[in-house]
Design a protein around this motif. Structure first.
Motif, PDB file in Angstrom:
ATOM      1  N   LEU A   1       0.831  -1.205   0.000  1.00  0.00           N
ATOM      2  CA  LEU A   1       0.000   0.000   0.000  1.00  0.00           C
ATOM      3  C   LEU A   1       0.868   1.258   0.000  1.00  0.00           C
ATOM      4  O   LEU A   1       0.610   2.206  -0.754  1.00  0.00           O
ATOM      5  N   GLY A   2       1.890   1.288   0.856  1.00  0.00           N
ATOM      6  CA  GLY A   2       2.774   2.436   0.914  1.00  0.00           C
ATOM      7  C   GLY A   2       3.517   2.662  -0.392  1.00  0.00           C
ATOM      8  O   GLY A   2       3.658   3.795  -0.860  1.00  0.00           O
ATOM      9  N   ARG A   3       3.957   1.573  -1.007  1.00  0.00           N
ATOM     10  CA  ARG A   3       4.679   1.691  -2.279  1.00  0.00           C
ATOM     11  C   ARG A   3       3.748   2.199  -3.386  1.00  0.00           C
ATOM     12  O   ARG A   3       4.132   3.042  -4.208  1.00  0.00           O
ATOM     13  N   ALA A   4       2.514   1.675  -3.402  1.00  0.00           N
ATOM     14  CA  ALA A   4       1.550   2.106  -4.413  1.00  0.00           C
ATOM     15  C   ALA A   4       1.212   3.585  -4.247  1.00  0.00           C
ATOM     16  O   ALA A   4       1.127   4.338  -5.229  1.00  0.00           O
TER      17      ALA A   4
ATOM     18  N   TYR B   1       3.092   5.837  -2.943  1.00  0.00           N
ATOM     19  CA  TYR B   1       4.291   6.597  -3.319  1.00  0.00           C
ATOM     20  C   TYR B   1       4.338   6.814  -4.834  1.00  0.00           C
ATOM     21  O   TYR B   1       4.555   7.934  -5.297  1.00  0.00           O
ATOM     22  N   HIS B   2       4.118   5.758  -5.591  1.00  0.00           N
ATOM     23  CA  HIS B   2       4.240   5.848  -7.044  1.00  0.00           C
ATOM     24  C   HIS B   2       3.014   6.496  -7.699  1.00  0.00           C
ATOM     25  O   HIS B   2       3.116   7.023  -8.807  1.00  0.00           O
ATOM     26  N   ARG B   3       1.867   6.440  -7.041  1.00  0.00           N
ATOM     27  CA  ARG B   3       0.646   7.064  -7.580  1.00  0.00           C
ATOM     28  C   ARG B   3       0.255   8.268  -6.716  1.00  0.00           C
ATOM     29  O   ARG B   3      -0.904   8.491  -6.417  1.00  0.00           O
ATOM     30  N   ARG B   4       1.267   9.040  -6.375  1.00  0.00           N
ATOM     31  CA  ARG B   4       1.078  10.136  -5.427  1.00  0.00           C
ATOM     32  C   ARG B   4       0.126  11.212  -5.932  1.00  0.00           C
ATOM     33  O   ARG B   4      -0.633  11.780  -5.148  1.00  0.00           O
ATOM     34  N   ARG B   5       0.124  11.483  -7.219  1.00  0.00           N
ATOM     35  CA  ARG B   5      -0.770  12.522  -7.739  1.00  0.00           C
ATOM     36  C   ARG B   5      -2.229  12.095  -7.627  1.00  0.00           C
ATOM     37  O   ARG B   5      -3.096  12.884  -7.248  1.00  0.00           O
ATOM     38  N   LEU B   6      -2.503  10.843  -7.957  1.00  0.00           N
ATOM     39  CA  LEU B   6      -3.866  10.332  -7.863  1.00  0.00           C
ATOM     40  C   LEU B   6      -4.347  10.315  -6.407  1.00  0.00           C
ATOM     41  O   LEU B   6      -5.463  10.768  -6.095  1.00  0.00           O
ATOM     42  N   VAL B   7      -3.494   9.794  -5.508  1.00  0.00           N
ATOM     43  CA  VAL B   7      -3.870   9.720  -4.088  1.00  0.00           C
ATOM     44  C   VAL B   7      -4.114  11.111  -3.521  1.00  0.00           C
ATOM     45  O   VAL B   7      -5.110  11.360  -2.819  1.00  0.00           O
ATOM     46  N   SER B   8      -3.233  12.045  -3.833  1.00  0.00           N
ATOM     47  CA  SER B   8      -3.396  13.417  -3.335  1.00  0.00           C
ATOM     48  C   SER B   8      -4.663  14.056  -3.880  1.00  0.00           C
ATOM     49  O   SER B   8      -5.393  14.744  -3.154  1.00  0.00           O
ATOM     50  N   ALA B   9      -4.944  13.812  -5.168  1.00  0.00           N
ATOM     51  CA  ALA B   9      -6.146  14.380  -5.779  1.00  0.00           C
ATOM     52  C   ALA B   9      -7.408  13.844  -5.120  1.00  0.00           C
ATOM     53  O   ALA B   9      -8.383  14.585  -4.910  1.00  0.00           O
ATOM     54  N   VAL B  10      -7.407  12.569  -4.780  1.00  0.00           N
ATOM     55  CA  VAL B  10      -8.575  11.970  -4.121  1.00  0.00           C
ATOM     56  C   VAL B  10      -8.821  12.639  -2.769  1.00  0.00           C
ATOM     57  O   VAL B  10      -9.959  13.006  -2.428  1.00  0.00           O
TER      58      VAL B  10
END
Length: 745
Positions: free
Chosen positions: A8-11, A13-22
């Motif tokens: 989860l942490g690695r995902a 990290y690599h999809r940081r823009r999507l996670v932040s946008a959510v």
């Protein structure tokens, strides 16, 4: 567990823009809904199924107006004069007429017709009966009623407006409470050695609080939410939100200093410290949710609301934090010559060597003579807990309000001129009377309770002692009557609680005499019933919480003795916290220093709420500290070396987390509302004791005494329990790669 969180942490990290946008979208949605829908609070205390609540519901059905909120207006003449002077009689009459025109007012008593005058004639009391209950009153109801008393004020009378309709007020959070946040920022900056990391930590906590608290406020449109619930959720959500992010961030910074790649470091921090965050948060959530077993609606909503805020804090720490760390990249790596860099180098160089650094030195000290450490700390905590043996509980009323508040001034004025009992009269409900003889039966019940008047005013022969009974009132349905019983003691005094018990003991005799069902009700009786139920639930709830601690920690540490030790330590912390609260809020020790407006019984739901919250926080420190010790033990360290090694790596973060919790809770002690003040004070003392005395001192000493047996688990139980791998033992430890500079985005 560690493997799942690693991924989860690695995902994230690599999809940081999507996670932040959510998360930005979630925050925007919550804010938009708050601005459009809004929120509301309701401080009504109900206890479904109790005699007093059932009787009040029956009264509401028979006569909604009789069950409505009541207010009182007290008039006092200047020294040497009486309210019976013509100019004062005329002014009070004008007020009675004006109050009758106030919104939702159904009836106003004339004090001269009802003889509601003080014995010295200096004061008169007007009772204002609303057609609606207190929670349904308009926001400006108090101001509107106060405006109606202008004629009396102009005539020179002292006027005090109060009563049960206005006995509670909302909780306001001011700038003083933000001091805790400022202290948290300083602690974070010192602990993490980076303003960027400290700012990131605080941002994560604020996002969690905004979403969690916003969701709770929105739920007030469909649930009954007390004014104290959002403040409690804010206090707990802010504290745990900062702490959870701190644990992951500090682990990440240490790994970066050791040369680990940022992406791998974020994943490993999520898998190890993140696992501890999950279980620490889970204990808080379950404990707070467990408040619903008491069966009191306002407490259930309060517990679930705070639990929801903690849940959001965990989710934000496990998803948004790794995403932000992805944006930061290698910039969070401590510089080799910086204070943080030197500290990490010193910690790494000390592994396997004699303790000379911070927490390891303290761990070596308290484990050198572990039996002495255990005896001193246990005896000291038991002494602190002694005042808890005299714990008394009651719900808040106007007597606990700030001394300069209108509610408190009205309460004190009524107590001075008419006695404290008039601030909390009891109602005797007679239901099922024969309409033909309803008034006679009600009169007979009043005589049985109050006795027969004598030639001396205010004295009666027979009946119960220390009460005054008003003329019974038969309601319009003809089968229901109410008898007002005014005790000489105040609503929160033990004598009033005893009087309720006496009236209920007398009820069978009255039922035989009148042929009706008899019940004791009114807001004072409901408050007493709530307090009794909460006091009775303390022991069962403590057993549930302790049992939960043993089971959860057995899963985390795969040990029998470690969970038992943790649960006993929690009970010592709770006892010391209760003792401190009783000493300050009930006995009055240092009451002026902490701004306690009045001493008396402790808020009835404070002990069980404090127990739930402190349990979760205590398990936070237990999981974060002991999981690091077990991690050392799992990787081959000797038992005592594992204890010292765990202290070396975890104590700094645990101390920082405790200081943050302490500063946040202590800042809320400045709130005028005695409910929040008592809870915040109890939590501040509990965190101080649990973190520094129990977890940082008693726990290492006990583990040193137990040695290898601390980690013993029967083979049969070992096969049954799932291996959750909180320490990350399944995450192999590769040699740190040579890291090349990475872009920040």
């Amino acid at each position: 567990m560690s493997t799942l969180l690693y991924r989860l942490g690695r995902a994230a990290y690599h999809r940081r823009r999507l996670v932040s946008a959510v998360w930005v979208a979630v925050v925007g949605l919550v804010v938009a809904l708050l601005l459009t829908v809004g929120s509301q609070s309701d401080d009504a205390f109900t206890i479904p199924g109790s005699e007093s609540q059932t009787a009040l519901d029956q009264l509401r059905e028979a006569s909604p107006a009789a069950a409505g909120a009541s207010a009182s207006v007290l008039f006092a003449a200047p020294d040497g004069q009486t309210v019976t002077a013509p100019q004062y009689v005329q002014a009070i009459g004008q007020v009675v007429a004006a109050a009758g025109q106030v919104t939702d007012v159904g009836a106003v008593t004339d004090p001269f017709a009802t003889q509601a005058l003080s014995r010295d004639g200096r004061a008169a009391l007007v009772t204002v009966q609303y057609d609606v209950e207190g929670e349904a009153l308009a926001a400006d109801a108090y101001d509107e009623l106060t405006a109606a008393t202008a004629a009396a004020r102009d005539a020179g009378l002292q006027v005090e407006v109060g009563g049960q309709a206005f006995s509670t007020t909302g909780v306001a959070v001011g700038p003083t409470e933000l001091v805790g946040v400022l202290v948290a920022v300083v602690v974070l900056a010192v602990t993490l050695g980076s303003l960027l990391a400290a700012g990131m930590n605080l941002l994560i906590a604020l996002v969690g609080v905004l979403v969690g608290l916003g969701g709770l406020l929105l739920s007030s449109n469909v649930l009954t939410l007390s004014s104290s619930a959002p403040t409690l959720a804010l206090m707990i959500g802010l504290a745990v939100g900062i702490d959870y992010s701190l644990f992951i961030l500090s682990r990440h910074r240490s790994q970066l200093a050791a040369g680990l790649d940022p992406a791998e470091s974020v994943a490993r921090a999520a898998g190890t410290a993140g696992s501890a965050v999950v279980f620490a948060g889970l204990t808080v959530i379950i404990a707070l949710s467990g408040l619903s077993v008491v069966g009191i609606p306002f407490l259930t909503v309060m517990g679930l609301g705070a639990a929801g805020t903690v849940l959001v804090a965990v989710l934000v720490a496990l998803t948004l934090l790794p995403a932000l760390l992805g944006f930061a990249g290698a910039r969070l790596t401590p510089e080799p010559g910086s204070r943080a860099g030197r500290r990490e180098q010193a910690l790494a160089a000390e592994d396997g060597r004699p303790a000379r650094f911070g927490g390891a030195r303290w761990g070596a000290l308290v484990t050198r003579r572990p039996l002495v450490t255990v005896l001193v700390t246990v005896i000291g905590l038991l002494v602190m807990a002694v005042p808890a043996l005299q714990l008394r509980l009651a719900l808040p009323d106007a007597s606990t309000a700030a001394e300069d508040s209108p509610q408190r001034q009205a309460y004190d004025a009524v107590s001075e001129y008419f006695g404290p009992g008039l601030n909390g009269p009891l109602l005797l409900l007679l239901d099922g009377l024969d309409p033909a003889g309803a008034q006679d039966a009600a009169n007979a019940a009043a005589v049985a309770v109050g006795g027969v008047p004598t030639d001396r005013p205010g004295e009666f022969d027979g009946g119960l002692d220390d009460v005054v009974v008003a003329t019974p009132q038969v309601l319009p349905d003809g089968t229901t009557a109410i008898v007002q019983v005014v005790p000489e003691s105040g609503p929160q005094e033990q004598a009033t609680t005893d009087l309720v018990a006496d009236l209920r003991s007398l009820a069978p005799q009255l039922e035989q005499q009148t042929g009706a069902e008899v019940a004791v009700t009114g807001q004072t009786a409901i408050a007493i019933d709530v307090s009794d139920r909460l006091q009775g639930a303390l022991l069962p709830f403590a057993l549930i919480v302790v049992g939960l601690a043993v089971v959860l920690l057995m899963l985390v540490f795969r040990s029998v003795l470690v969970p038992v030790k943790a649960a006993l330590g929690f009970l010592l912390s709770v006892g010391a916290s209760f003792g401190a609260v009783v000493a300050v809020f009930q006995w009055g020790w240092l009451a002026d220093l902490f701004g306690v407006p009045a001493t008396g019984p402790v808020i009835s739901f404070m002990p069980i709420l404090l127990m739930a919250v402190l349990f979760g926080l205590a398990m936070d420190y237990e999981v974060f500290l002991v999981s690091r010790m077990r991690e050392e033990y799992v990787h081959g360290a000797a038992p005592r070396d594992a204890v010292v090694g765990g202290m070396r790596h975890a104590s700094r973060v645990v101390v920082a987390a405790a200081l943050i919790m302490l500063s946040v809770f202590a800042s809320f002690v400045t709130i005028e509302d005695v409910t929040i003040k008592a809870i915040a004070f109890g939590l501040a003392v509990g965190v101080l004791v649990d973190a520094f005395v129990v977890r940082m001192t008693l726990v290492p000493a006990v583990l040193a005494l137990l040695s290898r047996s601390a980690w013993w688990l029967p083979r049969g139980l070992d096969r049954v329990l799932p291996d959750l791998d909180v320490e990350g033992a399944r995450l192999e430890r590769p040699a740190p790669p040579v890291r090349e500079p990475q872009p920040a985005g």
